[in-house]
Design a protein around this motif. Structure first.
Motif, PDB file in Angstrom:
ATOM      1  N   UNK A  16       0.854  -1.189   0.000  1.00 13.61           N
ATOM      2  CA  UNK A  16       0.000   0.000   0.000  1.00 13.61           C
ATOM      3  C   UNK A  16       0.886   1.234   0.000  1.00 13.61           C
ATOM      4  N   UNK A  17       0.516   2.231  -0.792  1.00  7.73           N
ATOM      5  CA  UNK A  17       1.280   3.477  -0.899  1.00  7.73           C
ATOM      6  C   UNK A  17       0.304   4.645  -0.804  1.00  7.73           C
ATOM      7  N   UNK A  18       0.686   5.660  -0.059  1.00 10.43           N
ATOM      8  CA  UNK A  18      -0.146   6.849   0.127  1.00 10.43           C
ATOM      9  C   UNK A  18       0.507   8.028  -0.587  1.00 10.43           C
ATOM     10  N   UNK A  19      -0.290   8.772  -1.358  1.00  9.64           N
ATOM     11  CA  UNK A  19       0.205   9.947  -2.079  1.00  9.64           C
ATOM     12  C   UNK A  19      -0.761  11.099  -1.851  1.00  9.64           C
ATOM     13  N   UNK A  20      -0.231  12.277  -1.515  1.00 11.10           N
ATOM     14  CA  UNK A  20      -1.106  13.430  -1.298  1.00 11.10           C
ATOM     15  C   UNK A  20      -0.506  14.699  -1.885  1.00 11.10           C
ATOM     16  N   UNK A  21      -1.395  15.617  -2.201  1.00 10.54           N
ATOM     17  CA  UNK A  21      -1.047  16.970  -2.551  1.00 10.54           C
ATOM     18  C   UNK A  21      -2.197  17.837  -2.059  1.00 10.54           C
ATOM     19  N   UNK A  22      -2.115  19.116  -2.262  1.00  7.68           N
ATOM     20  CA  UNK A  22      -3.154  20.002  -1.732  1.00  7.68           C
ATOM     21  C   UNK A  22      -4.526  19.645  -2.303  1.00  7.68           C
ATOM     22  N   UNK A  23      -5.423  19.263  -1.431  1.00  4.72           N
ATOM     23  CA  UNK A  23      -6.789  18.971  -1.853  1.00  4.72           C
ATOM     24  C   UNK A  23      -7.036  17.574  -2.376  1.00  4.72           C
ATOM     25  N   UNK A  24      -5.990  16.767  -2.532  1.00  9.24           N
ATOM     26  CA  UNK A  24      -6.148  15.420  -3.071  1.00  9.24           C
ATOM     27  C   UNK A  24      -5.248  14.452  -2.319  1.00  9.24           C
ATOM     28  N   UNK A  25      -5.760  13.256  -2.062  1.00  4.99           N
ATOM     29  CA  UNK A  25      -4.920  12.211  -1.466  1.00  4.99           C
ATOM     30  C   UNK A  25      -5.432  10.851  -1.923  1.00  4.99           C
ATOM     31  N   UNK A  26      -4.508   9.984  -2.309  1.00  3.66           N
ATOM     32  CA  UNK A  26      -4.867   8.686  -2.866  1.00  3.66           C
ATOM     33  C   UNK A  26      -4.105   7.560  -2.186  1.00  3.66           C
ATOM     34  N   UNK A  27      -4.785   6.442  -2.079  1.00  3.86           N
ATOM     35  CA  UNK A  27      -4.185   5.201  -1.641  1.00  3.86           C
ATOM     36  C   UNK A  27      -3.996   4.334  -2.875  1.00  3.86           C
ATOM     37  N   UNK A  28      -2.776   3.888  -3.109  1.00  6.33           N
ATOM     38  CA  UNK A  28      -2.513   2.969  -4.212  1.00  6.33           C
ATOM     39  C   UNK A  28      -2.412   1.565  -3.626  1.00  6.33           C
ATOM     40  N   UNK A  29      -3.417   0.751  -3.902  1.00  5.02           N
ATOM     41  CA  UNK A  29      -3.553  -0.608  -3.385  1.00  5.02           C
ATOM     42  C   UNK A  29      -3.804  -0.614  -1.871  1.00  5.02           C
ATOM     43  N   UNK A  30      -4.370  -1.706  -1.417  1.00  2.36           N
ATOM     44  CA  UNK A  30      -4.615  -1.918   0.013  1.00  2.36           C
ATOM     45  C   UNK A  30      -4.526  -3.418   0.253  1.00  2.36           C
ATOM     46  N   UNK A  31      -3.294  -3.902   0.324  1.00  2.00           N
ATOM     47  CA  UNK A  31      -3.054  -5.337   0.408  1.00  2.00           C
ATOM     48  C   UNK A  31      -2.979  -5.889   1.815  1.00  2.00           C
ATOM     49  N   UNK A  32      -3.509  -5.146   2.780  1.00  2.00           N
ATOM     50  CA  UNK A  32      -3.557  -5.584   4.169  1.00  2.00           C
ATOM     51  C   UNK A  32      -4.993  -5.460   4.671  1.00  2.00           C
TER      52      UNK A  32
END
Length: 264
Positions: A16-32
């Motif tokens: 799982x990887x978390x990425x954010x910027x102003x106003x947006x945030x995404x989770x890439x995969x959720x393998x747990x």
């Protein structure tokens, strides 16, 4: 606000990887599991209820185990390509139609000022793809779960500020290990996973003036070790004229402990 990210978990047991910027945030995969995912978010000081959505790379369980649970609990949109959606059917439980979105391979979706580019990789899944995040000239590349890095992939991922790059196994450890030969053959194939040395060769061909950090990701629990991966990659890079610590740093990832939330 620049791009911030954390490799929440990486390895054979869950990704799982978390990425954010102003106003947006995404989770890439959720393998747990859902509980594990919530604990990882707490460790980086973030809350899953604030996510903009979940991006799926492919349908293997170490990438989707918690996706259905998390999406339903927090009412999050899920983005995946059509073949991956079909492959996930029955694996993640029922997801409301208004939370299911298509993200085709080799396309770009824009979310505010954040552009997310998808690209195909070579792996034994329905239609595996990974992502490049673009924000105000900054570039973050996520690339694991591929048997090799093609010239096409290299063209897409070249000269990123940071990479989360597969360094899955040591070939000798894999060959001498306990896995049945059928599994070893799959991992070593063009549809398996990239070994330490091959990862380093690809890194040497894509890293550029902007590149400052490369995270060694998706290490095999049985066929690799952090120190070995780092040493093998560094030695191969040195043979290509790249000294780790001068052009860029190599950074470990872990199956249970997130990397610090870092800006690029």
């Amino acid at each position: 606000m620049s791009l911030h990210f954390s490799v929440l978990a990486s390895g054979s047991t869950g990704n799982a990887i978390y990425v954010e910027t102003e106003g947006q945030s995404f989770l890439v995969d959720a393998g747990l599991s859902g509980k594990q995912m919530e604990a990882l978010f707490k460790q980086i000081g973030r809350d899953m209820k604030d996510l903009s959505g979940i991006l799926v790379t492919h349908e293997h369980s170490d990438h989707i185990k918690g996706i259905g649970i998390v999406a339903r609990k927090y009412k999050l949109p899920i983005y995946a390509n059509e073949k991956t959606w079909k492959a996930m059917d029955g694996l993640i439980g029922e997801v409301p139609l208004d939370q299911k979105f298509s993200f085709d391979m080799e396309t770009v979706k824009s979310f505010g000022g954040l552009d997310i580019e998808s690209f195909g990789v070579s792996h034994d899944a329905a239609e595996p793809m990974f992502y490049v995040f673009h924000k105000e000239g900054k570039k973050l590349v996520l690339i694991t779960d591929t048997g090799y890095v093609s010239d096409r992939m290299k063209g897409i991922i070249r000269n990123a500020d940071a990479y989360v790059f597969e360094s899955n196994h040591d070939v000798q450890m894999l060959r001498m290990g306990r896995y049945p030969w059928s599994v070893k053959r799959r991992i070593l194939s063009d549809y398996g996973h990239v070994c330490n040395e091959d990862a380093a060769v690809a890194m040497s061909e894509v890293a550029g003036d902007h590149t400052k950090r490369i995270y060694l990701a998706h290490l095999s629990k049985d066929n690799n070790m952090k120190d070995l991966a780092r040493m093998s990659v560094a030695q191969t890079l040195e043979g290509k004229g790249i000294i780790v610590g001068e052009q860029f740093d190599l950074i470990d990832t872990d199956p249970k402990t997130p990397t610090p939330l870092t800006a690029i």
